[in-house]
Write an enzyme that holds these catalytic residues in place. Structure first.
Site, short mmCIF file in Angstrom:
data_model
loop_
_atom_site.label_atom_id
_atom_site.label_comp_id
_atom_site.label_asym_id
_atom_site.label_seq_id
_atom_site.Cartn_x
_atom_site.Cartn_y
_atom_site.Cartn_z
N ARG A 5 0.61 -1.38 -0.01
CA ARG A 5 -0.20 0.04 -0.08
C ARG A 5 0.96 1.26 0.09
O ARG A 5 0.36 2.20 -0.47
CB ARG A 5 -0.86 0.04 1.09
N LYS B 241 10.13 0.07 30.05
CA LYS B 241 9.14 0.30 29.03
C LYS B 241 9.99 0.32 27.56
O LYS B 241 9.25 -0.28 26.67
CB LYS B 241 9.00 2.07 28.96
N ASP C 15 9.05 14.27 28.30
CA ASP C 15 8.03 15.05 28.73
C ASP C 15 8.60 16.04 29.69
O ASP C 15 8.05 16.53 30.54
CB ASP C 15 6.94 14.14 29.44
N ASN C 16 9.95 16.36 29.19
CA ASN C 16 10.52 17.52 30.13
C ASN C 16 11.45 18.11 29.20
O ASN C 16 12.03 17.81 28.27
CB ASN C 16 11.11 16.92 31.24
N ALA D 98 14.30 19.77 29.85
CA ALA D 98 15.67 19.50 30.18
C ALA D 98 16.31 18.34 29.03
O ALA D 98 17.23 18.96 28.39
CB ALA D 98 16.06 19.24 31.55
N CYS E 185 1.84 14.56 33.29
CA CYS E 185 0.40 13.98 33.23
C CYS E 185 -0.22 13.64 34.54
O CYS E 185 -1.33 13.34 34.85
CB CYS E 185 0.65 12.77 32.26
#
Length: 249
Positions: A11, A83, A127-128, A130, A186
């Site tokens: 595709r 993770k 998410d930061n 720094a 969060c």
């Protein structure tokens, strides 16, 4: 490509802008995904399904039950696992033909430089501020395109910072590293689950376009999404001639 790959990516190959040549570029490419959480999950999944030949995932955190509301690369059975490794398993299940490197570590500037140097495109899914600035500095120094995303509550944003463009801004031009910005988590502010999927998927789309050299990227533009009213806003981002990160470049 073998017959199996021609079928798997058919595709994509049908698209005139991609074709066999574009798909081969993806198969030969190396993407570095920093953060395997809300943004990194959908971004990495789409990179894998699209056939990016080598994906490196970096995340020093472990899967928590509170992550499962939005971090779609992880499952209930993997709570407590790293993770990066959890996401690696998911990507392997989606596309076993690609190479996925999972790094469970907090990277310093030297390690970042090493990892960025090996990649063709970098996705900042952290998410930061720094870490975002550290990633930006490494990408500018090594001339690697950076796809940046962020989401909190019902608001999301995504942009591309491509030092190969000469006059393009870097992340520090938009958010100066010498100014104090408050990190909002969060865990305290909340986040609307599908929104990280939308922004993470867009990061993957921008990365794939950069790897194949098709279309126009978000370099020089910041795309913002108001998920509560489902409204997009696009603003131009200019280069700061006094930016301590990219001005000399």
């Amino acid at each position: 490509m073998n017959d199996s790959q021609l079928l798997r990516y058919s595709r994509h190959i049908l698209l005139d802008e991609i074709g066999i040549e574009g798909q081969q570029k993806l198969l030969a490419a190396h993407a570095l995904v920093i953060g395997a959480g809300g943004l990194g999950s959908p971004a990495a999944i789409y990179l894998a399904s699209a056939g990016v030949g080598h994906i490196t995932l970096v995340d020093n955190d472990t899967v928590d039950l509170t992550n499962l509301q939005r971090q779609i690369a992880h499952t209930t059975e993997r709570v407590g696992q790293p993770k990066a490794e959890s996401a690696r398993v998911t990507l392997a299940q989606i596309n076993p033909e690609i190479d996925v490197t999972a790094l469970t570590e907090r990277v310093d500037d030297a390690r970042l430089a090493e990892l960025v140097a090996q990649a063709d495109v970098v996705l900042d899914c952290t998410d930061n501020f720094a870490t975002r600035h550290a990633v930006n500095r490494a990408c500018v120094a090594l001339g690697k395109p950076l796809v940046s995303g962020a989401v909190i509550r019902f608001d999301g944003q995504v942009s591309v910072f491509d030092p190969r463009g000469g006059a393009q801004p870097c992340y520090s031009c938009l958010f100066p590293q010498d100014q104090k910005f408050e990190d909002v988590a969060c865990s305290t502010m909340g986040v609307f689950a599908p929104l990280v999927g939308v922004v993470g998927a867009m990061q993957a789309a921008e990365a794939l376009k950069l790897l194949m050299g098709v279309g126009a990227s978000l370099a020089g533009r910041l795309l913002m999404l108001d998920g509560l009213h489902m409204e997009w806003t696009s603003i131009g981002v200019g280069r700061n001639g006094d930016c301590p990160v990219c001005a000399k470049k």
